[in-house]
Design an enzyme around this catalytic site. Structure first.
Site, PDB file in Angstrom:
ATOM      1  N   SER A  37       0.835  -1.203   0.000  1.00 57.10           N
ATOM      2  CA  SER A  37       0.000   0.000   0.000  1.00 57.10           C
ATOM      3  C   SER A  37       0.866   1.247   0.000  1.00 57.10           C
ATOM      4  O   SER A  37       1.966   1.257   0.562  1.00 57.10           O
ATOM      5  CB  SER A  37      -0.886  -0.021   1.263  1.00 57.10           C
ATOM      6  OG  SER A  37      -1.477   1.228   1.488  1.00 57.10           O
ATOM      7  N   LYS A  62       2.118  -3.724   6.722  1.00 55.20           N
ATOM      8  CA  LYS A  62       2.495  -3.696   5.297  1.00 55.20           C
ATOM      9  C   LYS A  62       3.996  -3.492   5.158  1.00 55.20           C
ATOM     10  O   LYS A  62       4.663  -4.144   4.348  1.00 55.20           O
ATOM     11  CB  LYS A  62       1.728  -2.597   4.554  1.00 55.20           C
ATOM     12  CG  LYS A  62       0.248  -2.878   4.374  1.00 55.20           C
ATOM     13  CD  LYS A  62       0.016  -4.187   3.623  1.00 55.20           C
ATOM     14  CE  LYS A  62      -1.459  -4.527   3.522  1.00 55.20           C
ATOM     15  NZ  LYS A  62      -1.709  -5.822   2.859  1.00 55.20           N
ATOM     16  N   TYR A 106      -1.855  -1.232  11.132  1.00 51.55           N
ATOM     17  CA  TYR A 106      -2.127  -1.776   9.795  1.00 51.55           C
ATOM     18  C   TYR A 106      -1.002  -1.391   8.835  1.00 51.55           C
ATOM     19  O   TYR A 106      -0.426  -2.251   8.161  1.00 51.55           O
ATOM     20  CB  TYR A 106      -3.467  -1.271   9.245  1.00 51.55           C
ATOM     21  CG  TYR A 106      -3.586  -1.519   7.768  1.00 51.55           C
ATOM     22  CD1 TYR A 106      -3.381  -0.493   6.842  1.00 51.55           C
ATOM     23  CD2 TYR A 106      -3.836  -2.806   7.284  1.00 51.55           C
ATOM     24  CE1 TYR A 106      -3.430  -0.731   5.486  1.00 51.55           C
ATOM     25  CE2 TYR A 106      -3.898  -3.057   5.925  1.00 51.55           C
ATOM     26  CZ  TYR A 106      -3.688  -2.011   5.028  1.00 51.55           C
ATOM     27  OH  TYR A 106      -3.732  -2.249   3.675  1.00 51.55           O
TER      28      TYR A 106
HETATM   29  P1  NAD Z   1     -11.060  -7.142   1.513  1.00 52.39           P
HETATM   30  O1  NAD Z   1     -11.247  -7.147   2.982  1.00 52.39           O
HETATM   31  O2  NAD Z   1     -12.195  -6.894   0.616  1.00 52.39           O
HETATM   32  O3  NAD Z   1     -10.393  -8.519   1.047  1.00 52.39           O
HETATM   33  C1  NAD Z   1      -9.546  -9.253   1.900  1.00 52.39           C
HETATM   34  C2  NAD Z   1     -10.063 -10.694   1.901  1.00 52.39           C
HETATM   35  O4  NAD Z   1      -9.210 -11.484   2.682  1.00 52.39           O
HETATM   36  C3  NAD Z   1     -11.476 -10.810   2.493  1.00 52.39           C
HETATM   37  O5  NAD Z   1     -12.275 -11.556   1.605  1.00 52.39           O
HETATM   38  C4  NAD Z   1     -11.268 -11.573   3.811  1.00 52.39           C
HETATM   39  O6  NAD Z   1     -12.352 -12.422   4.097  1.00 52.39           O
HETATM   40  C5  NAD Z   1      -9.991 -12.343   3.504  1.00 52.39           C
HETATM   41  N1  NAD Z   1      -9.153 -12.668   4.663  1.00 52.39           N
HETATM   42  C6  NAD Z   1      -8.718 -11.823   5.638  1.00 52.39           C
HETATM   43  N2  NAD Z   1      -7.931 -12.502   6.500  1.00 52.39           N
HETATM   44  C7  NAD Z   1      -7.843 -13.785   6.035  1.00 52.39           C
HETATM   45  C8  NAD Z   1      -7.191 -14.956   6.482  1.00 52.39           C
HETATM   46  N3  NAD Z   1      -6.448 -14.971   7.604  1.00 52.39           N
HETATM   47  N4  NAD Z   1      -7.325 -16.093   5.766  1.00 52.39           N
HETATM   48  C9  NAD Z   1      -8.087 -16.116   4.634  1.00 52.39           C
HETATM   49  N5  NAD Z   1      -8.755 -15.035   4.164  1.00 52.39           N
HETATM   50  C10 NAD Z   1      -8.609 -13.882   4.865  1.00 52.39           C
HETATM   51  O7  NAD Z   1      -9.888  -6.095   1.224  1.00 52.39           O
HETATM   52  P2  NAD Z   1      -9.369  -5.499  -0.167  1.00 52.39           P
HETATM   53  O8  NAD Z   1      -9.737  -4.061  -0.195  1.00 52.39           O
HETATM   54  O9  NAD Z   1      -9.732  -6.386  -1.286  1.00 52.39           O
HETATM   55  O10 NAD Z   1      -7.777  -5.572   0.073  1.00 52.39           O
HETATM   56  C11 NAD Z   1      -7.052  -6.686  -0.390  1.00 52.39           C
HETATM   57  C12 NAD Z   1      -5.604  -6.465  -0.025  1.00 52.39           C
HETATM   58  O11 NAD Z   1      -5.154  -5.224  -0.573  1.00 52.39           O
HETATM   59  C13 NAD Z   1      -5.355  -6.366   1.484  1.00 52.39           C
HETATM   60  O12 NAD Z   1      -4.123  -6.991   1.770  1.00 52.39           O
HETATM   61  C14 NAD Z   1      -5.234  -4.863   1.725  1.00 52.39           C
HETATM   62  O13 NAD Z   1      -4.409  -4.582   2.840  1.00 52.39           O
HETATM   63  C15 NAD Z   1      -4.589  -4.411   0.447  1.00 52.39           C
HETATM   64  N6  NAD Z   1      -4.833  -3.002   0.134  1.00 52.39           N
HETATM   65  C16 NAD Z   1      -6.120  -2.558   0.060  1.00 52.39           C
HETATM   66  C17 NAD Z   1      -6.349  -1.201  -0.230  1.00 52.39           C
HETATM   67  C18 NAD Z   1      -7.750  -0.664  -0.288  1.00 52.39           C
HETATM   68  O14 NAD Z   1      -7.921   0.559  -0.188  1.00 52.39           O
HETATM   69  N7  NAD Z   1      -8.753  -1.493  -0.441  1.00 52.39           N
HETATM   70  C19 NAD Z   1      -5.279  -0.344  -0.462  1.00 52.39           C
HETATM   71  C20 NAD Z   1      -3.981  -0.853  -0.391  1.00 52.39           C
HETATM   72  C21 NAD Z   1      -3.770  -2.198  -0.094  1.00 52.39           C
HETATM   73  C1  WQD Z   2      -9.637   9.221   1.308  1.00 50.09           C
HETATM   74  C2  WQD Z   2      -9.819  10.693   1.560  1.00 50.09           C
HETATM   75  C3  WQD Z   2     -10.184  11.290   3.855  1.00 50.09           C
HETATM   76  C4  WQD Z   2     -14.041   9.324   4.284  1.00 50.09           C
HETATM   77  C5  WQD Z   2      -7.063   4.316   3.456  1.00 50.09           C
HETATM   78  C6  WQD Z   2      -5.979   3.593   4.192  1.00 50.09           C
HETATM   79  C7  WQD Z   2      -4.993   3.008   3.213  1.00 50.09           C
HETATM   80  C8  WQD Z   2      -5.727   2.167   2.175  1.00 50.09           C
HETATM   81  C9  WQD Z   2      -6.779   3.003   1.491  1.00 50.09           C
HETATM   82  C10 WQD Z   2      -5.648  -0.128   2.862  1.00 50.09           C
HETATM   83  C11 WQD Z   2      -9.107  11.164   2.806  1.00 50.09           C
HETATM   84  C12 WQD Z   2     -11.402  11.608   3.009  1.00 50.09           C
HETATM   85  C13 WQD Z   2     -12.845   9.782   3.775  1.00 50.09           C
HETATM   86  C14 WQD Z   2     -15.064  10.229   4.612  1.00 50.09           C
HETATM   87  C15 WQD Z   2     -13.655  12.026   3.901  1.00 50.09           C
HETATM   88  N1  WQD Z   2      -6.335   1.036   2.751  1.00 50.09           N
HETATM   89  N2  WQD Z   2     -12.663  11.113   3.580  1.00 50.09           N
HETATM   90  N3  WQD Z   2     -14.830  11.556   4.399  1.00 50.09           N
HETATM   91  O1  WQD Z   2      -7.372   7.303   4.151  1.00 50.09           O
HETATM   92  O2  WQD Z   2      -6.465   7.657   1.792  1.00 50.09           O
HETATM   93  O3  WQD Z   2      -6.477   5.373   2.770  1.00 50.09           O
HETATM   94  O4  WQD Z   2      -7.683   3.461   2.514  1.00 50.09           O
HETATM   95  O5  WQD Z   2      -4.545  -0.344   2.513  1.00 50.09           O
HETATM   96  O6  WQD Z   2      -4.073   2.222   3.926  1.00 50.09           O
HETATM   97  O7  WQD Z   2      -5.299   4.537   4.992  1.00 50.09           O
HETATM   98  O8  WQD Z   2      -8.616   6.436   2.107  1.00 50.09           O
HETATM   99  O9  WQD Z   2     -10.986   6.501   1.486  1.00 50.09           O
HETATM  100  O10 WQD Z   2     -10.380   6.555   3.963  1.00 50.09           O
HETATM  101  O11 WQD Z   2      -9.960   8.554   2.538  1.00 50.09           O
HETATM  102  O12 WQD Z   2     -13.461  13.228   3.734  1.00 50.09           O
HETATM  103  O13 WQD Z   2     -16.166   9.861   5.077  1.00 50.09           O
HETATM  104  O14 WQD Z   2     -11.208  10.940   1.792  1.00 50.09           O
HETATM  105  O15 WQD Z   2      -9.929  12.337   4.778  1.00 50.09           O
HETATM  106  O16 WQD Z   2      -8.582  12.443   2.546  1.00 50.09           O
HETATM  107  P1  WQD Z   2      -7.200   6.814   2.759  1.00 50.09           P
HETATM  108  P2  WQD Z   2     -10.068   6.946   2.557  1.00 50.09           P
END
Ligand code: NAD
Ligand code: WQD
Length: 344
Positions: A127, A156, A152
Site C-alpha cells: 500500500s 504492510k 495496519y
Molecule cells: P477485503 O477485505 O475486501 O479482502 C480481503 C479478503 O481477505 C477478504 O475476503 C477476507 O475475508 C480475507 N481474509 C482476511 N484474512 C484472512 C485470512 N487470515 N485467511 C483467509 N482469508 C482472509 O480487502 P481489499 O480491499 O480487497 O484488500 C485486499 C488487499 O489489498 C489487502 O491486503 C489490503 O491490505 C490491500 N490493500 C487494500 C487497499 C484498499 O484501499 N482497499 C489499499 C492498499 C492495499
Molecule cells: C480518502 C480521503 C479522507 C471518508 C485508506 C488507508 C490506506 C488504504 C486506502 C488499505 C481522505 C477523506 C474519507 C469520509 C472524507 N487502505 N474522507 N470523508 O485514508 O487515503 O487510505 O484506505 O490499505 O491504507 O489509509 O482512504 O478513502 O479513507 O480517505 O473526507 O467519510 O477521503 O480524509 O482524505 P485513505 P479513505
C-alpha cells in the site's frame, strides 16, 4: 492454460476483480478465503462475469496445516497473489495484535510452504501507506519508507521486509510488491464491488451510500489543508485497472522477466484528486446530487499523495486506463444493484 494461481482473499474486493482478470488471461485460479470480510456468493458472481467457476476453499491462512493440505490437493500451483489481510486502519489501532497476527503470520505461512510445493512466485498486496506523507510528489518507489501511522500500515511495511529477507536468505522464489494507491469503483457488470461491513471508513463507499440515502450526509474531513481547494488529495485507481496490474505482474514472474528477485511497483494513476474534486466528479458523472458538509480533519490523515507510475508503465508494462467519471459511475451502478438485491 497459463498455469494455476492461488489467490488468497479472492472473494474480497480487489481479489475478486483480480480472479476474473486472471481467468480472462488464461490462468486457472484457486481461491482461499476465510470469509471474515466477504461472502461465499462472490464465487457465483465471479463465474457469472468470467464464465469460469474458480475452485474455492474456505480456509484461514493462519492454518498452516490447512494451507499445506491445500497445496497438495491443488498440485501444480505456480504462483500466489496474497490479498488476504485485515485492512481497517482504525480497527488496527484498537486491535493491534489481531492485525499483527493475521497480516504477518498468514504471509509467513505462505512463504514457508512455497519451496515445499514448488511455487515459483508471489505477488504481495502492499500500500502507498508505507510512504506516509511523502516529502516529494509524485511519489516514486525510491521514496523513503516513513514510520507507519497505524499498526495496519506497519504490517504492510513489515510484510515487505519479510519478503525481502526471505528472498535474500536464498529462498528459491521471486516476488513482486505492488503498492496500491486508493482503489475505487466496481466491475462494469455491477456483479463485483466493494462490500464494506458496517459504516464504511473509506470515502467512495460512504459517498455512494450517502447518495443512496443509507447515510444522511458525507462529512468531508477538513478543507484547511495546503491544497488548492483545502481538501486532501489522493490517487484514486479503478479496481479493474488495479486487477489487470496483477495479471501483468504474474506474467512477468511466470515468464521470468524480472530484473531482480524482488521488484516493487507503485500502482496508481499519477493523478491527484481532492476530496471535493471527487465529489463534484461524482455529481457530474451520475447526475446525483450529494449531501455533504465540511467538518474537522480526521486524525491520521495525510495531506496529499499521488503516484509517479512511470516504473509500472515502463518496466511492468501496465498503465491505468479508466477515467474517474467511468470509475465513479461503476461505483454508483454497484450501489444501485446492492439496493435492488436488498443487500444494502
Ligand atoms: P477485503 O477485505 O475486501 O479482502 C480481503 C479478503 O481477505 C477478504 O475476503 C477476507 O475475508 C480475507 N481474509 C482476511 N484474512 C484472512 C485470512 N487470515 N485467511 C483467509 N482469508 C482472509 O480487502 P481489499 O480491499 O480487497 O484488500 C485486499 C488487499 O489489498 C489487502 O491486503 C489490503 O491490505 C490491500 N490493500 C487494500 C487497499 C484498499 O484501499 N482497499 C489499499 C492498499 C492495499
Ligand atoms: C480518502 C480521503 C479522507 C471518508 C485508506 C488507508 C490506506 C488504504 C486506502 C488499505 C481522505 C477523506 C474519507 C469520509 C472524507 N487502505 N474522507 N470523508 O485514508 O487515503 O487510505 O484506505 O490499505 O491504507 O489509509 O482512504 O478513502 O479513507 O480517505 O473526507 O467519510 O477521503 O480524509 O482524505 P485513505 P479513505
Amino acid at each position: 492454460m497459463k498455469g494455476k494461481i492461488l489467490v488468497t482473499g479472492g472473494t474480497g474486493y480487489i481479489g475478486s476483480h483480480t480472479v476474473v482478470e486472471l481467468q480472462h488471461s488464461g490462468y486457472e485460479v484457486v481461491i482461499v478465503d476465510n470469509l471474515s470480510n466477504s461472502r461465499a456468493d462472490v464465487v457465483d458472481n465471479i463465474e457469472k462475469v468470467s464464465g469460469i467457476r474458480p475452485a474455492f476453499e474456505q480456509l484461514d491462512c493462519l492454518d498452516y496445516a490447512g494451507l499445506d493440505a491445500l497445496f497438495t490437493k491443488y498440485a501444480g500451483i505456480k504462483g500466489i497473489i496474497h490479498f488476504a489481510a485485515s485492512k481497517a486502519v482504525g480497527e488496527s489501532v484498537q486491535k493491534p495484535l489481531m492485525y499483527y497476527r493475521n497480516n504477518l503470520v498468514s504471509l509467513i505461512n505462505l512463504l514457508e510452504l512455497m519451496p515445499k510445493h514448488g511455487v515459483e512466485g508471489i505477488i504481495f498486496s502492499s500500500s502507498c501507506t508505507v510512504y506516509g506523507q511523502p516529502d516529494v510528489l509524485p511519489v516514486t518507489e525510491e521514496a523513503p519508507i516513513k514510520t507507519a501511522e497505524s499498526p495496519y500500515g506497519n504490517t504492510k511495511q513489515i510484510n515487505e521486509e519479510i519478503v525481502q529477507d526471505f528472498v535474500k536468505s536464498g529462498a528459491p522464489i521471486n516476488a513482486i510488491l505492488l503498492r496500491y494507491f486508493n482503489p475505487i469503483g466496481a466491475h462494469p457488470t455491477a456483479l463485483l464491488g466493494e462490500l464494506p461491513s458496517g459504516v464504511p471508513q473509506n470515502l467512495v463507499p460512504f459517498l455512494t451510500q450517502t447518495a443512496m440515502g443509507i447515510r444522511e450526509k458525507l462529512s468531508v474531513f477538513g478543507d484547511d489543508y495546503d491544497t488548492p481547494d483545502g481538501s486532501c488529495i489522493r490517487d484514486y485507481i479503478n479496481v479493474v485497472d488495479l486487477a489487470k496490474a496483477h495479471v501483468v505482474a504474474m506474467d512477468r514472474i511466470m515468464q521470468q522477466k524480472q530484473a531482480e528477485k524482488v521488484e516493487v511497483f507503485n500502482i496508481g494513476t499519477g493523478r491527484g484528486l481532492s476530496v471535493l474534486e471527487l465529489i463534484h466528479a461524482f455529481e457530474a458523472a451520475t447526475g446525483v446530487k450529494l449531501n455533504y458538509q465540511i467538518v474537522g480533519r480526521r486524525a491520521g490523515d495525510i495531506e496529499k499523495v499521488w503516484a509517479n507510475p512511470d516504473k509500472a508503465n515502463n518496466v511492468l508494462g501496465w498503465k491505468a486506463e479508466a477515467t474517474i467519471e467511468d470509475t465513479l459511475r461503476s461505483a454508483w451502478k454497484w450501489q444501485v444493484r446492492l439496493r435492488e438485491e436488498g443487500i444494502q
